[in-house]
Design an enzyme around this catalytic site. Sequence first.
Site, PDB file in Angstrom:
ATOM      1  N   ASP A  83      33.694  15.557 -24.111  1.00 32.96           N
ATOM      2  CA  ASP A  83      32.695  14.695 -23.480  1.00 32.96           C
ATOM      3  C   ASP A  83      33.213  14.070 -22.189  1.00 32.96           C
ATOM      4  O   ASP A  83      34.380  13.682 -22.090  1.00 32.96           O
ATOM      5  CB  ASP A  83      32.306  13.595 -24.476  1.00 32.96           C
ATOM      6  CG  ASP A  83      31.061  12.846 -24.065  1.00 32.96           C
ATOM      7  OD1 ASP A  83      30.150  13.465 -23.494  1.00 32.96           O
ATOM      8  OD2 ASP A  83      30.994  11.633 -24.346  1.00 32.96           O
ATOM      9  N   HIS A  84      32.321  13.961 -21.217  1.00 30.09           N
ATOM     10  CA  HIS A  84      32.631  13.323 -19.933  1.00 30.09           C
ATOM     11  C   HIS A  84      33.932  13.851 -19.329  1.00 30.09           C
ATOM     12  O   HIS A  84      34.818  13.084 -18.941  1.00 30.09           O
ATOM     13  CB  HIS A  84      32.684  11.803 -20.081  1.00 30.09           C
ATOM     14  CG  HIS A  84      31.317  11.179 -20.147  1.00 30.09           C
ATOM     15  ND1 HIS A  84      30.480  11.102 -19.057  1.00 30.09           N
ATOM     16  CD2 HIS A  84      30.637  10.645 -21.182  1.00 30.09           C
ATOM     17  CE1 HIS A  84      29.347  10.517 -19.410  1.00 30.09           C
ATOM     18  NE2 HIS A  84      29.410  10.249 -20.714  1.00 30.09           N
ATOM     19  N   HIS A 177      25.976   2.813 -21.617  1.00 24.08           N
ATOM     20  CA  HIS A 177      27.190   2.882 -22.426  1.00 24.08           C
ATOM     21  C   HIS A 177      27.680   1.505 -22.848  1.00 24.08           C
ATOM     22  O   HIS A 177      27.434   0.497 -22.183  1.00 24.08           O
ATOM     23  CB  HIS A 177      28.310   3.566 -21.628  1.00 24.08           C
ATOM     24  CG  HIS A 177      28.195   5.055 -21.596  1.00 24.08           C
ATOM     25  ND1 HIS A 177      28.893   5.828 -20.718  1.00 24.08           N
ATOM     26  CD2 HIS A 177      27.473   5.916 -22.342  1.00 24.08           C
ATOM     27  CE1 HIS A 177      28.604   7.106 -20.921  1.00 24.08           C
ATOM     28  NE2 HIS A 177      27.745   7.176 -21.903  1.00 24.08           N
ATOM     29  N   HIS A 205      22.668   9.435 -23.670  1.00 21.01           N
ATOM     30  CA  HIS A 205      23.957   8.751 -23.750  1.00 21.01           C
ATOM     31  C   HIS A 205      23.716   7.268 -24.032  1.00 21.01           C
ATOM     32  O   HIS A 205      22.637   6.745 -23.792  1.00 21.01           O
ATOM     33  CB  HIS A 205      24.715   8.904 -22.436  1.00 21.01           C
ATOM     34  CG  HIS A 205      25.284  10.271 -22.228  1.00 21.01           C
ATOM     35  ND1 HIS A 205      26.463  10.499 -21.540  1.00 21.01           N
ATOM     36  CD2 HIS A 205      24.871  11.497 -22.617  1.00 21.01           C
ATOM     37  CE1 HIS A 205      26.727  11.786 -21.512  1.00 21.01           C
ATOM     38  NE2 HIS A 205      25.757  12.414 -22.158  1.00 21.01           N
ATOM     39  N   GLY A 206      24.727   6.593 -24.545  1.00 26.31           N
ATOM     40  CA  GLY A 206      24.595   5.162 -24.796  1.00 26.31           C
ATOM     41  C   GLY A 206      23.657   4.814 -25.929  1.00 26.31           C
ATOM     42  O   GLY A 206      23.029   3.753 -25.930  1.00 26.31           O
ATOM     43  N   SER A 208      24.198   3.869 -28.933  1.00 24.09           N
ATOM     44  CA  SER A 208      24.591   2.783 -29.845  1.00 24.09           C
ATOM     45  C   SER A 208      23.752   1.536 -29.629  1.00 24.09           C
ATOM     46  O   SER A 208      23.572   0.740 -30.557  1.00 24.09           O
ATOM     47  CB  SER A 208      26.075   2.444 -29.661  1.00 24.09           C
ATOM     48  OG  SER A 208      26.899   3.497 -30.096  1.00 24.09           O
ATOM     49  N   ASN A 227      23.960  10.770 -28.362  1.00 22.06           N
ATOM     50  CA  ASN A 227      25.386  10.425 -28.311  1.00 22.06           C
ATOM     51  C   ASN A 227      25.626   8.993 -28.797  1.00 22.06           C
ATOM     52  O   ASN A 227      24.997   8.052 -28.301  1.00 22.06           O
ATOM     53  CB  ASN A 227      25.918  10.549 -26.882  1.00 22.06           C
ATOM     54  CG  ASN A 227      26.086  11.984 -26.439  1.00 22.06           C
ATOM     55  OD1 ASN A 227      25.596  12.907 -27.069  1.00 22.06           O
ATOM     56  ND2 ASN A 227      26.785  12.168 -25.326  1.00 22.06           N
ATOM     57  N   THR A 230      30.061   3.605 -29.456  1.00 23.02           N
ATOM     58  CA  THR A 230      30.384   2.185 -29.613  1.00 23.02           C
ATOM     59  C   THR A 230      30.041   1.669 -31.002  1.00 23.02           C
ATOM     60  O   THR A 230      30.748   0.810 -31.549  1.00 23.02           O
ATOM     61  CB  THR A 230      29.647   1.368 -28.541  1.00 23.02           C
ATOM     62  OG1 THR A 230      30.047   1.824 -27.241  1.00 23.02           O
ATOM     63  CG2 THR A 230      29.966  -0.109 -28.656  1.00 23.02           C
TER      64      THR A 230
END
Length: 281
Positions: A83-84, A177, A205-206, A208, A227, A230
């Site tokens: 990832d990333h 994120h 993304h982000g 959580s 994804n 956190t």
Amino acid sequence: MLCRSADLIAEARASGSGLAAFNVITLEHVQAVADAARRTGRPAIVQISQNAVRHHGGDVMPLAAATTAAAGRADVRLALHLDHVEDVALLHRTAECGASSVMFDASRLPDDENIAATREAVRWAHGRGLFVEAELGEIGGKGSAHTPGARTDPRDAARFVAETGVDALAVAVGSSHAMVSRTAALDLALIARIRDEVPVPLVLHGSSGVPHGTLRAAVAHGMTKINIGTLLNISFTRSVRATLAESPDLVDPRRYLAPARDAMTDAVTDCLTALGPPDAR
């Protein structure tokens, strides 16, 4: 078993369910994802970010080996994803470490350079049978897919996919994120517009910071890969703090890592259940 990310993503997209992808940092993270996948009967993607690799001294192999070992248990369907990834050297270790997919992140570059770098990464990866995810950069000052307040223009997204050949696209629709509260509001209408313009699976993304109900709505509007990172770290850290507060003289890490792993397993189980097919919830 160790599966291909492409197959799990295609399956989720076809069934109208979300495929959860969990970022891992420690062995306990990997075990928690595997245990939750076994508990729920749901597949999952285990993600190792470039930052996690850096934490482990620049070596991706230990966590990757832990993931492939966990997936070797016949009743668990896991895929490994990097990832990333910004470092081309790490990109080129994707297949070697057992991963079948990679998120190549050139979003810090100007738009034209991002497209060129991503196109080359796709060319290299496709030559080795790998699945590639990417994201737009700061087009028109809007920020990248994980910048608070950023929003992806569907036409920009369609052009980026057409010019790079990526297999999945991370888009900016309201999440960010490292959120520690589940208060993010997603632009569901925008997700649907991007879905209609872009021929590849969409990635959030982000996640959580997004409530489960909103994540389910996002999947219904066209999101596929979700994804999550956190949320696991919150569960892990909260458990460790509680254990050490109760036993301040404790020095054996097994005594606080085991309950922390259990807490992450519960969190992952909750996510996998929430993102399953509507008739399985």
